[in-house]
Design a protein around this motif. Structure first.
Motif: not given
Lengths: 121, 113
Positions: B5-6, B21-22, B75-78, B92-93
């Motif tokens: 889920t994004q 980004l979550d 698994f968040n992306f900054t 995200c995968a």
């Protein structure tokens, strides 16, 4: 080295016609995947080839879709009797096989090609 | 079945702002792999990072950093000090093994000059 290549980059066809999409994976990669990206469905898995094993066809949406991989390299995705809902970007990815320790399953990174944009009129 | 889920469909920031980004995933697997891909306007999916479930160490690569929290299945992306070239759709995968990826729906990031 060269990445994953796909051809054609764009394909426009009429409803009911057959189309063939080609994928040339990264040299030495044993695994090859096809995905489809459409506005309503996002990124969907279609089919997976690993070496000489039988392909995993669990993602193919209908029997109009088929794929083959010749000589463990190039793959062709064929869509028969195309329908308008088949319009999408078809993405191919390849990966090498990395075996971890016995307690871990294998893992790989999939590298994607530029895709083929299919439009069915 | 696995699910990614994004929740953020679109994010817009001004250049030099930080943005996160979550990504939240669901699985019953004990061992699995998580990925982030970038899809710029050109359309090609570009690999950014792979993270194994048995390695919770966070990672930093230049302006990019990833925060893996197994306890919250996230698994968040900054992106720090965002740039216009960061504008893209980010996916995200997830995969439980060396098999097909299950993708989130993607987050469209727009970085304004």
């Amino acid at each position: 080295g060269a990445g994953v290549s796909q051809s054609p980059s764009n394909k426009v066809t009429e409803k009911g016609k057959d189309v063939e999409l080609r994928c040339d994976p990264i040299s030495g990669h044993t695994a090859l995947y096809w995905y489809r990206q459409s506005l309503g469905q996002g990124l969907e898995f279609l089919i997976y080839f690993q070496g000489n094993s039988a392909p995993d066809k669990s993602g193919l949406p209908s029997d109009r879709f088929s794929a083959e991989r010749t000589g463990g390299s190039v793959s062709t995705l064929t869509i028969q009797r195309t329908q308008q809902e088949d319009s999408a970007v078809y993405l191919c990815a390849s990966s090498s096989l990395i075996r971890g320790p016995a307690t871990r399953p294998t893992t790989d990174t999939q590298y994607f090609g530029p895709g083929t944009r299919l439009t069915v009129l | 079945a696995q699910k990614v889920t994004q929740a953020q469909t679109e994010i817009s920031v001004v250049e030099k702002e930080d943005v996160t980004l979550d990504c939240v995933y669901e699985t019953r697997d004990t061992t699995y792999y998580l990925f982030w891909y970038k899809q710029p306007p050109s359309g090609e999916l570009v690999f950014l990072i792979r993270r194994n479930s048995f390695d919770e160490q966070n990672e930093i690569s230049g302006r990019y950093s990833w925060n893996f929290q197994k306890s919250t299945s996230s698994f968040n992306f900054t992106i720090t000090a965002s740039q216009v070239v960061d504008s893209a759709v980010y996916f995200c995968a997830f995969t439980p093994a060396a098999r097909q990826l299950t993708f989130g729906s993607g987050t469209q990031l727009t970085v304004l000059p």
